[in-house]
Motif scaffolding. Structure first.
Motif, short mmCIF file in Angstrom:
data_model
loop_
_atom_site.label_atom_id
_atom_site.label_comp_id
_atom_site.label_asym_id
_atom_site.label_seq_id
_atom_site.Cartn_x
_atom_site.Cartn_y
_atom_site.Cartn_z
N ASN A 124 0.85 -1.19 0.00
CA ASN A 124 0.00 0.00 0.00
C ASN A 124 0.89 1.25 0.00
OD1 ASN A 124 0.86 0.37 2.70
ND2 ASN A 124 -0.87 -0.82 3.49
N ARG A 125 0.26 2.40 -0.07
CA ARG A 125 1.04 3.64 -0.19
C ARG A 125 1.96 3.88 1.01
NH1 ARG A 125 -2.00 8.99 -2.05
NH2 ARG A 125 -2.17 7.64 -3.89
N PRO A 126 1.50 3.73 2.26
CA PRO A 126 2.42 3.93 3.39
C PRO A 126 3.61 2.97 3.36
CG PRO A 126 0.16 3.97 4.16
CD PRO A 126 0.12 3.52 2.73
N GLN A 127 3.37 1.73 2.94
CA GLN A 127 4.48 0.77 2.85
C GLN A 127 5.48 1.19 1.78
OE1 GLN A 127 2.17 -2.81 2.22
NE2 GLN A 127 2.47 -3.48 4.33
N MET A 128 4.98 1.66 0.64
CA MET A 128 5.89 2.11 -0.42
C MET A 128 6.70 3.32 0.02
SD MET A 128 3.86 1.56 -4.05
CE MET A 128 2.34 2.41 -3.59
N ILE A 129 6.06 4.23 0.75
CA ILE A 129 6.77 5.41 1.27
C ILE A 129 7.84 4.97 2.27
CG2 ILE A 129 6.54 7.49 2.67
CD1 ILE A 129 3.74 7.85 1.46
N SER A 130 7.49 4.02 3.13
CA SER A 130 8.43 3.55 4.15
C SER A 130 9.65 2.89 3.51
CB SER A 130 7.72 2.54 5.07
OG SER A 130 6.65 3.15 5.74
N VAL A 131 9.41 2.02 2.54
CA VAL A 131 10.52 1.37 1.84
C VAL A 131 11.38 2.41 1.12
CG1 VAL A 131 11.13 -0.23 -0.01
CG2 VAL A 131 9.33 -0.84 1.60
N GLY A 132 10.72 3.40 0.52
CA GLY A 132 11.46 4.46 -0.17
C GLY A 132 12.34 5.26 0.77
N LEU A 133 11.81 5.60 1.95
CA LEU A 133 12.60 6.35 2.93
C LEU A 133 13.78 5.54 3.45
CD1 LEU A 133 9.78 8.07 5.05
CD2 LEU A 133 11.41 9.19 3.53
N ALA A 134 13.57 4.25 3.67
CA ALA A 134 14.66 3.38 4.13
C ALA A 134 15.74 3.29 3.06
CB ALA A 134 14.13 1.99 4.47
N THR A 135 15.32 3.19 1.80
CA THR A 135 16.28 3.14 0.69
C THR A 135 17.07 4.45 0.62
OG1 THR A 135 14.80 1.68 -0.54
CG2 THR A 135 16.54 2.78 -1.78
N LEU A 136 16.37 5.57 0.77
CA LEU A 136 17.04 6.88 0.76
C LEU A 136 18.04 6.98 1.90
CD1 LEU A 136 17.27 9.75 -0.39
CD2 LEU A 136 15.36 10.41 1.11
N ALA A 137 17.69 6.44 3.06
CA ALA A 137 18.60 6.47 4.21
C ALA A 137 19.88 5.72 3.91
CB ALA A 137 17.91 5.86 5.44
N VAL A 138 19.77 4.55 3.28
CA VAL A 138 20.95 3.75 2.93
C VAL A 138 21.81 4.50 1.92
CG1 VAL A 138 21.74 1.62 1.83
CG2 VAL A 138 19.86 1.56 3.48
N VAL A 139 21.17 5.13 0.94
CA VAL A 139 21.90 5.87 -0.08
C VAL A 139 22.65 7.05 0.54
CG1 VAL A 139 21.67 7.33 -2.14
CG2 VAL A 139 20.37 5.19 -1.98
N ILE A 140 21.96 7.80 1.40
CA ILE A 140 22.59 8.97 2.05
C ILE A 140 23.77 8.54 2.91
CG2 ILE A 140 22.23 10.70 3.86
CD1 ILE A 140 19.45 11.17 2.72
N LEU A 141 23.60 7.47 3.66
CA LEU A 141 24.70 7.00 4.51
C LEU A 141 25.87 6.50 3.67
CD1 LEU A 141 25.44 6.64 7.49
CD2 LEU A 141 24.58 4.30 7.35
N SER A 142 25.57 5.86 2.56
CA SER A 142 26.63 5.37 1.67
C SER A 142 27.42 6.52 1.07
CB SER A 142 26.02 4.51 0.54
OG SER A 142 25.32 3.40 1.06
N VAL A 143 26.72 7.56 0.66
CA VAL A 143 27.37 8.73 0.07
C VAL A 143 28.17 9.47 1.14
CG1 VAL A 143 27.00 10.98 -1.01
CG2 VAL A 143 25.66 9.00 -1.77
N GLY A 144 27.55 9.65 2.31
CA GLY A 144 28.21 10.39 3.38
C GLY A 144 29.46 9.72 3.90
N TRP A 265 25.87 11.96 9.30
CA TRP A 265 25.27 11.08 8.28
C TRP A 265 24.48 9.95 8.94
CZ3 TRP A 265 25.25 13.33 3.84
CH2 TRP A 265 26.32 14.17 3.47
N HIS A 266 24.99 9.43 10.02
CA HIS A 266 24.24 8.42 10.77
C HIS A 266 22.93 9.02 11.29
CE1 HIS A 266 28.23 6.36 11.12
NE2 HIS A 266 27.47 5.29 11.06
N ALA A 267 23.00 10.24 11.82
CA ALA A 267 21.81 10.89 12.38
C ALA A 267 20.73 11.07 11.31
CB ALA A 267 22.19 12.24 13.00
N ILE A 268 21.15 11.51 10.12
CA ILE A 268 20.19 11.70 9.03
C ILE A 268 19.57 10.36 8.61
CG2 ILE A 268 19.92 12.40 6.61
CD1 ILE A 268 22.16 14.46 7.12
N ALA A 269 20.44 9.36 8.46
CA ALA A 269 19.96 8.04 8.02
C ALA A 269 19.01 7.44 9.05
CB ALA A 269 21.14 7.11 7.78
N PHE A 270 19.38 7.49 10.32
CA PHE A 270 18.51 6.93 11.35
C PHE A 270 17.21 7.72 11.46
CE2 PHE A 270 22.11 4.42 12.78
CZ PHE A 270 21.51 3.31 13.38
#
Length: 305
Positions: A124-144, A265-270
């Motif tokens: 559902n939409r909340p699940q897709m948003i949640s997965v998207g945010l978690a993916t963004l967190a991993v990307v940000i932490l990887s870049v940082g 970067w950890h703070a943003i990702a978490f």
């Protein structure tokens, strides 16, 4: 005390043991992770055998791997859980406990994704948003940090894969876990014999280390038994909420006790992951509440008729 209250307390107990287990494994930082894993597997197998014997269910163990299909499922599950255990132990010993806690935070979201991929469960939409945010967190932490959070990813996806495999198994949790460590035990025993003969093994070196290695199997077994007890008495929504106690305790242990580095970067990702979990949990709670209302309405209607 109601059965539901007992189930909640059992779930809290399981999560507390899991969440604080890093402190325990830190006491064994002079022992290689693979050796700890070997002892964790062997002593857990012996402990589970005693539990099944006490319950009079030893005959259920060979039935769990009686067919090529069930044997294959249990073998894959054993591989996934051994990878998960090894990476977690290594993360504690080598200073990646913060990243390990991240892995268990994002595990529910990777499980949702796995359900969509392997069982065609619609997001559902909340699940897709949640997965998207978690993916963004991993990307940000990887870049940082200029490196991917491999510990978190391996822990999350290995545990999600473990859940996917176990979903197709009809055996109860205690019997299935016993079957998994039973398949791993011959390899663990062989490795233990080799290192002991080479003189590099730590078992028997001193009373404290030997006791800690033996007890590793017990702290592996007890929370699984508590979790099994809880799942039969508590709703999945409640279990989903309480289980976040595990990575929260892991996170606090990593930052407050182990004093691991926690960057911006950890703070943003978490922050993104906690937001994702809040959205996911709120959605799951609303759907669970709606389902219970519908069930009560149907029951009332049936009684009236």
């Amino acid at each position: 005390m109601t059965e539901e209250a007992k189930g909640v307390l059992a779930m809290i107990g399981a999560c507390v043991v899991w969440g604080l287990s890093g402190v325990y494994y830190k006491l064994l930082d002079h022992v290689p992770p693979l050796e700890i894993l070997v002892h964790r597997t062997l002593w857990a197998f012996l402990f589970f055998l005693l539990v099944l014997a006490f319950q009079g269910r030893l005959r259920a163990l060979p039935r769990a791997i009686a067919t090529p299909r069930t044997f294959g499922i249990v073998a894959i599950a054993a591989l996934m859980i051994s990878i998960n255990w090894f990476v977690f132990i290594s993360s504690i010993l080598f200073g990646y406990a913060t990243e390990a806690s991240m892995g268990y935070y994002i595990f529910p979201l990777t499980a949702v994704l796995a359900g969509a991929l392997f069982y065609r469960e619609k997001l559902n939409r909340p699940q897709m948003i949640s997965v998207g945010l978690a993916t963004l967190a991993v990307v940000i932490l990887s870049v940082g940090l200029q490196v991917a959070p491999w510990v978190a990813l391996i822990l999350a996806f290995s545990f999600a894969a473990y859940g996917v495999v176990k979903k197709s198994l009809d055996t109860g949790p205690i019997v299935s876990v016993t079957a998994e460590v039973a398949l791993l035990s011959p390899f663990a025993a062989a490795w233990l014999v080799v290192i002991q003969l080479q003189g590099t093994g730590h078992f028997g070196a001193n009373f404290i280390t030997t006791g800690l290695l033996i007890f590793a199997g017990i702290i592996t077994s007890i929370p699984l038994i508590l979790f099994s007890y809880a799942t039969r008495r508590v709703s999945l929504a409640t279990i989903g909420l309480v289980q976040y106690l595990n990575p929260t305790l892991q996170f606090l242990v990593a930052t407050l006790i182990f004093r691991e580095v926690f960057t911006l970067w950890h703070a943003i990702a978490f922050g993104l992951i906690w937001t994702a979990l809040a959205i996911y949990t709120a959605s799951s709670w609303r759907r669970g509440r709606a389902a219970r209302k519908a069930s009560r309405a149907a029951s009332t209607s049936g009684t009236t008729v």
